[in-house]
Design an enzyme around this catalytic site. Structure first.
Site, PDB file in Angstrom:
ATOM      1  N   HIS A 191     -12.919   2.636   9.203  1.00  0.00           N
ATOM      2  CA  HIS A 191     -12.219   1.485   8.599  1.00  0.00           C
ATOM      3  C   HIS A 191     -12.862   1.082   7.263  1.00  0.00           C
ATOM      4  O   HIS A 191     -13.284  -0.054   7.082  1.00  0.00           O
ATOM      5  CB  HIS A 191     -12.201   0.296   9.562  1.00  0.00           C
ATOM      6  CG  HIS A 191     -10.986  -0.569   9.364  1.00  0.00           C
ATOM      7  ND1 HIS A 191     -10.235  -1.049  10.400  1.00  0.00           N
ATOM      8  CD2 HIS A 191     -10.385  -1.025   8.239  1.00  0.00           C
ATOM      9  CE1 HIS A 191      -9.230  -1.778   9.925  1.00  0.00           C
ATOM     10  NE2 HIS A 191      -9.310  -1.771   8.602  1.00  0.00           N
ATOM     11  N   ASP A 210      -8.566   6.435   9.401  1.00  0.00           N
ATOM     12  CA  ASP A 210      -9.570   5.435   9.027  1.00  0.00           C
ATOM     13  C   ASP A 210      -9.592   4.320  10.065  1.00  0.00           C
ATOM     14  O   ASP A 210     -10.405   3.409   9.979  1.00  0.00           O
ATOM     15  CB  ASP A 210      -9.217   4.871   7.647  1.00  0.00           C
ATOM     16  CG  ASP A 210     -10.269   3.899   7.121  1.00  0.00           C
ATOM     17  OD1 ASP A 210     -11.455   4.281   7.094  1.00  0.00           O
ATOM     18  OD2 ASP A 210      -9.918   2.752   6.764  1.00  0.00           O
ATOM     19  N   GLU A 235     -11.194   0.764  18.098  1.00  0.00           N
ATOM     20  CA  GLU A 235     -12.280   0.739  17.120  1.00  0.00           C
ATOM     21  C   GLU A 235     -13.170  -0.498  17.224  1.00  0.00           C
ATOM     22  O   GLU A 235     -14.304  -0.483  16.764  1.00  0.00           O
ATOM     23  CB  GLU A 235     -11.724   0.834  15.691  1.00  0.00           C
ATOM     24  CG  GLU A 235     -10.959  -0.405  15.229  1.00  0.00           C
ATOM     25  CD  GLU A 235     -10.471  -0.287  13.785  1.00  0.00           C
ATOM     26  OE1 GLU A 235      -9.891   0.754  13.438  1.00  0.00           O
ATOM     27  OE2 GLU A 235     -10.664  -1.243  13.027  1.00  0.00           O
ATOM     28  N   CYS A 265       2.596   0.909   7.784  1.00  0.00           N
ATOM     29  CA  CYS A 265       3.325  -0.252   8.294  1.00  0.00           C
ATOM     30  C   CYS A 265       2.367  -1.101   9.125  1.00  0.00           C
ATOM     31  O   CYS A 265       1.315  -0.627   9.541  1.00  0.00           O
ATOM     32  CB  CYS A 265       4.520   0.190   9.132  1.00  0.00           C
ATOM     33  SG  CYS A 265       4.089   1.289  10.479  1.00  0.00           S
ATOM     34  N   PRO A 266       2.710  -2.358   9.353  1.00  0.00           N
ATOM     35  CA  PRO A 266       1.815  -3.203  10.148  1.00  0.00           C
ATOM     36  C   PRO A 266       1.883  -2.845  11.628  1.00  0.00           C
ATOM     37  O   PRO A 266       2.848  -2.224  12.068  1.00  0.00           O
ATOM     38  CB  PRO A 266       2.371  -4.612   9.917  1.00  0.00           C
ATOM     39  CG  PRO A 266       3.794  -4.412   9.566  1.00  0.00           C
ATOM     40  CD  PRO A 266       3.910  -3.079   8.893  1.00  0.00           C
ATOM     41  N   THR A 307      -4.202   5.174   7.779  1.00  0.00           N
ATOM     42  CA  THR A 307      -5.178   4.222   7.240  1.00  0.00           C
ATOM     43  C   THR A 307      -4.659   2.803   7.466  1.00  0.00           C
ATOM     44  O   THR A 307      -5.072   1.879   6.784  1.00  0.00           O
ATOM     45  CB  THR A 307      -5.416   4.453   5.722  1.00  0.00           C
ATOM     46  OG1 THR A 307      -4.156   4.392   5.050  1.00  0.00           O
ATOM     47  CG2 THR A 307      -6.073   5.789   5.448  1.00  0.00           C
ATOM     48  N   SER A 308      -3.746   2.649   8.437  1.00  0.00           N
ATOM     49  CA  SER A 308      -3.123   1.338   8.635  1.00  0.00           C
ATOM     50  C   SER A 308      -3.762   0.584   9.804  1.00  0.00           C
ATOM     51  O   SER A 308      -4.623  -0.272   9.589  1.00  0.00           O
ATOM     52  CB  SER A 308      -1.624   1.508   8.816  1.00  0.00           C
ATOM     53  OG  SER A 308      -0.986   0.277   8.706  1.00  0.00           O
ATOM     54  N   ARG A 309      -3.326   0.899  11.021  1.00  0.00           N
ATOM     55  CA  ARG A 309      -3.925   0.298  12.207  1.00  0.00           C
ATOM     56  C   ARG A 309      -3.906   1.324  13.331  1.00  0.00           C
ATOM     57  O   ARG A 309      -2.910   2.033  13.505  1.00  0.00           O
ATOM     58  CB  ARG A 309      -3.158  -0.961  12.651  1.00  0.00           C
ATOM     59  CG  ARG A 309      -3.437  -2.199  11.798  1.00  0.00           C
ATOM     60  CD  ARG A 309      -4.863  -2.726  11.975  1.00  0.00           C
ATOM     61  NE  ARG A 309      -5.145  -3.908  11.186  1.00  0.00           N
ATOM     62  CZ  ARG A 309      -5.679  -3.921   9.959  1.00  0.00           C
ATOM     63  NH1 ARG A 309      -5.980  -2.781   9.369  1.00  0.00           N
ATOM     64  NH2 ARG A 309      -5.907  -5.049   9.330  1.00  0.00           N
ATOM     65  N   ASP A 356      11.320   2.468   6.157  1.00  0.00           N
ATOM     66  CA  ASP A 356      10.919   1.053   6.122  1.00  0.00           C
ATOM     67  C   ASP A 356      12.202   0.243   6.256  1.00  0.00           C
ATOM     68  O   ASP A 356      13.202   0.570   5.607  1.00  0.00           O
ATOM     69  CB  ASP A 356      10.220   0.755   4.772  1.00  0.00           C
ATOM     70  CG  ASP A 356       9.510  -0.599   4.775  1.00  0.00           C
ATOM     71  OD1 ASP A 356      10.133  -1.599   5.200  1.00  0.00           O
ATOM     72  OD2 ASP A 356       8.352  -0.659   4.350  1.00  0.00           O
ATOM     73  N   ILE A 394       0.832  -1.210   0.000  1.00  0.00           N
ATOM     74  CA  ILE A 394       0.000   0.000   0.000  1.00  0.00           C
ATOM     75  C   ILE A 394       0.868   1.262   0.000  1.00  0.00           C
ATOM     76  O   ILE A 394       0.623   2.188  -0.786  1.00  0.00           O
ATOM     77  CB  ILE A 394      -0.957   0.001   1.214  1.00  0.00           C
ATOM     78  CG1 ILE A 394      -1.969  -1.153   1.083  1.00  0.00           C
ATOM     79  CG2 ILE A 394      -1.681   1.336   1.342  1.00  0.00           C
ATOM     80  CD1 ILE A 394      -2.802  -1.417   2.317  1.00  0.00           C
TER      81      ILE A 394
HETATM   82  P1  NAI Z   1       2.834  -4.865   3.505  1.00  0.00           P
HETATM   83  O1  NAI Z   1       3.213  -5.999   4.367  1.00  0.00           O
HETATM   84  O2  NAI Z   1       2.873  -5.030   2.016  1.00  0.00           O
HETATM   85  O3  NAI Z   1       3.755  -3.599   3.847  1.00  0.00           O
HETATM   86  C1  NAI Z   1       4.058  -3.215   5.152  1.00  0.00           C
HETATM   87  C2  NAI Z   1       5.427  -2.565   5.109  1.00  0.00           C
HETATM   88  O4  NAI Z   1       5.709  -2.077   6.410  1.00  0.00           O
HETATM   89  C3  NAI Z   1       6.550  -3.526   4.719  1.00  0.00           C
HETATM   90  O5  NAI Z   1       7.310  -2.984   3.655  1.00  0.00           O
HETATM   91  C4  NAI Z   1       7.378  -3.642   5.999  1.00  0.00           C
HETATM   92  O6  NAI Z   1       8.773  -3.819   5.746  1.00  0.00           O
HETATM   93  C5  NAI Z   1       7.089  -2.275   6.633  1.00  0.00           C
HETATM   94  N1  NAI Z   1       7.438  -2.229   8.043  1.00  0.00           N
HETATM   95  C6  NAI Z   1       7.508  -3.234   8.957  1.00  0.00           C
HETATM   96  N2  NAI Z   1       7.936  -2.756  10.134  1.00  0.00           N
HETATM   97  C7  NAI Z   1       8.132  -1.421   9.962  1.00  0.00           C
HETATM   98  C8  NAI Z   1       8.591  -0.377  10.808  1.00  0.00           C
HETATM   99  N3  NAI Z   1       8.931  -0.616  12.078  1.00  0.00           N
HETATM  100  N4  NAI Z   1       8.667   0.874  10.300  1.00  0.00           N
HETATM  101  C9  NAI Z   1       8.335   1.123   9.018  1.00  0.00           C
HETATM  102  N5  NAI Z   1       7.924   0.162   8.164  1.00  0.00           N
HETATM  103  C10 NAI Z   1       7.821  -1.079   8.632  1.00  0.00           C
HETATM  104  O7  NAI Z   1       1.392  -4.404   3.989  1.00  0.00           O
HETATM  105  P2  NAI Z   1       0.313  -3.542   3.180  1.00  0.00           P
HETATM  106  O8  NAI Z   1      -0.563  -4.428   2.383  1.00  0.00           O
HETATM  107  O9  NAI Z   1       0.988  -2.431   2.485  1.00  0.00           O
HETATM  108  O10 NAI Z   1      -0.574  -2.981   4.374  1.00  0.00           O
HETATM  109  C11 NAI Z   1      -0.064  -2.027   5.305  1.00  0.00           C
HETATM  110  C12 NAI Z   1      -1.021  -1.995   6.462  1.00  0.00           C
HETATM  111  O11 NAI Z   1      -2.252  -1.386   6.024  1.00  0.00           O
HETATM  112  C13 NAI Z   1      -1.440  -3.395   6.958  1.00  0.00           C
HETATM  113  O12 NAI Z   1      -0.555  -3.863   7.926  1.00  0.00           O
HETATM  114  C14 NAI Z   1      -2.807  -3.148   7.520  1.00  0.00           C
HETATM  115  O13 NAI Z   1      -2.650  -2.944   8.904  1.00  0.00           O
HETATM  116  C15 NAI Z   1      -3.289  -1.857   6.844  1.00  0.00           C
HETATM  117  N6  NAI Z   1      -4.496  -2.010   6.046  1.00  0.00           N
HETATM  118  C16 NAI Z   1      -5.572  -1.179   6.299  1.00  0.00           C
HETATM  119  C17 NAI Z   1      -6.730  -1.289   5.555  1.00  0.00           C
HETATM  120  C18 NAI Z   1      -7.899  -0.369   5.785  1.00  0.00           C
HETATM  121  O14 NAI Z   1      -9.001  -0.651   5.282  1.00  0.00           O
HETATM  122  N7  NAI Z   1      -7.754   0.720   6.488  1.00  0.00           N
HETATM  123  C19 NAI Z   1      -6.861  -2.307   4.513  1.00  0.00           C
HETATM  124  C20 NAI Z   1      -5.642  -3.075   4.285  1.00  0.00           C
HETATM  125  C21 NAI Z   1      -4.539  -2.937   5.045  1.00  0.00           C
END
Ligand code: NAI
Length: 330
Positions: free
Chosen positions: A293, A256, A261, A203-204, A230-232, A172, A153
């Site tokens: 969300h 978001d 939540e 980030c997660p 928009t992550s967590r 990252d 994302i």
């Molecule tokens: P992804 O796994 O592809 O990317 C997450 C990135 O965060 C990775 O590149 C990882 O290396 C990096 N990361 C890990 N630890 C870190 C740190 N300490 N500092 C900085 N970066 C770090 O995940 P994706 O698909 O991009 O999703 C990101 C987050 O978005 C998910 O974890 C989820 O929580 C959230 N999400 C929210 C949604 C919503 O509807 N609001 C929907 C889908 C995902």
């Protein structure tokens, strides 16, 4: 499979995807937790969502009922005790990328709604008030955007901000080639906090990122910074953010997701008295935009979520493995 936290829109998209398979699904409105786990009896798998509680007690109940697979219909899996799942021999699969564009585009939507005061403008015009007082925004072009997490994302967000003509500062542990190709500069957190006009989190939520945005981080940011999440929710210490909004250190907040939540989102609570004082305080700020969300919530994403979830189960059944398996705590 038994699906928990099921809504009519889940059922619509899953029914359509199920029609192409010989699998069946029982839809349960209840959230999954140790008490409701028994509803899965008779199924081989459960399908869960972001605010279901898949901690050890729940997984133990599921295991007692013969459940051997948890299929998350989302990307995040911070609500699953992966160690407990491994101990119990429960396989966990997820949908890592259903539409990264959906979340990335919603992030930009929050930014523009805040920056250009679109919600105020919309309400004013409906009342015949065409005054521009209080609607002044800022050009996004030329600003420095700090992107924390440049995975699936975050990389899409980087491309969108590049389109606006922004300078990209990224953080990252793993650099992303696509983001580097866009001209993104990878830096430590402190310089990102100090230089970014807009900070966006992708980030997660893991131990290392819990309350990544706390009082100390906010103090390092540019006065008037725009913060987007928009992550967590747990990435942000909401009380510290409220302090930042009150002092003006945070100029705009678009979220978001919210730490607490799970007791609010995805339900119509419009007739109930708000019990969460922190959330209630957030709602009072004119420069805060909150969505419940819904960043993932596009027809493209829902279709993909249903298809991938079922394919994950079919892969496990036919080959014993799945590319979307999550096997250990990150
Ligand atoms: P992804 O796994 O592809 O990317 C997450 C990135 O965060 C990775 O590149 C990882 O290396 C990096 N990361 C890990 N630890 C870190 C740190 N300490 N500092 C900085 N970066 C770090 O995940 P994706 O698909 O991009 O999703 C990101 C987050 O978005 C998910 O974890 C989820 O929580 C959230 N999400 C929210 C949604 C919503 O509807 N609001 C929907 C889908 C995902």
């Amino acid at each position: 499979m038994t699906m928990f936290s099921s809504k009519s829109y889940d059922e619509d998209y899953f029914e359509a995807a199920l029609a192409e398979t010989d699998h069946a699904c029982r839809f349960q409105e209840a959230k999954l937790n140790a008490e409701t786990a028994t509803l899965a009896q008779g199924s081989e798998a459960v399908c869960a969502f972001v605010n279901d509680d898949l901690s050890r007690p729940c997984l133990e109940r599921l295991s007692e009922h013969g459940i051997h697979t948890v299929a998350m219909r989302c990307a995040g899996f911070n609500n699953v005790d992966l160690d407990a799942a491994a101990d119990l021999g429960i396989r966990v699969v997820r949908v890592p990328a259903y539409s990264p564009h959906a979340v990335a585009e919603h992030t930009i939507g929050l930014l523009l709604a805040l920056n250009r005061r679109l919600y105020r403008a919309y309400n004013r015009v409906r009342e015949g008030n065409f005054s521009l007082h209080g609607l002044v925004g800022f050009d996004v072009h030329g600003l420095t955007v700090g992107i924390i997490g440049t995975g699936t994302i975050g990389a899409k967000v980087a491309a969108l901000f590049k389109g606006f003509g922004c300078h990209l500062l990224c953080h990252d542990p793993q650099e992303n080639e696509d983001v580097l190709a866009l001209g993104g500069d990878y830096v430590e957190l402190d310089p990102l906090f100090e230089k970014a006009d807009i900070i966006t989190l992708h980030c997660p939520l893991i131990e290392a990122t819990h309350h990544l945005i706390d009082e100390a981080a906010i103090a390092k940011m540019k006065p008037g910074v725009t913060l987007l999440n928009t992550s967590r929710g747990g990435l942000v210490d909401t009380s510290a953010v409220i302090g930042g909004l009150k002092s003006g250190q945070i100029g705009n907040l678009g979220i978001d997701v919210y730490e607490e939540e799970d007791s609010l989102f995805f339900e119509d609570q419009s007739g109930a008295v708000m019990q969460d004082d922190v959330f209630a305080r957030l709602l009072t700020f004119p420069n805060v935009m909150i969505t419940g969300h819904q960043a993932f919530f596009t027809s493209t994403a829902l279709r993909q979520i249903a298809r991938t979830t079922l394919q994950n189960l079919i892969d496990l059944e036919q080959t014993g493995s799945c590319v979307n398996a999550v096997s250990k705590s990150p």
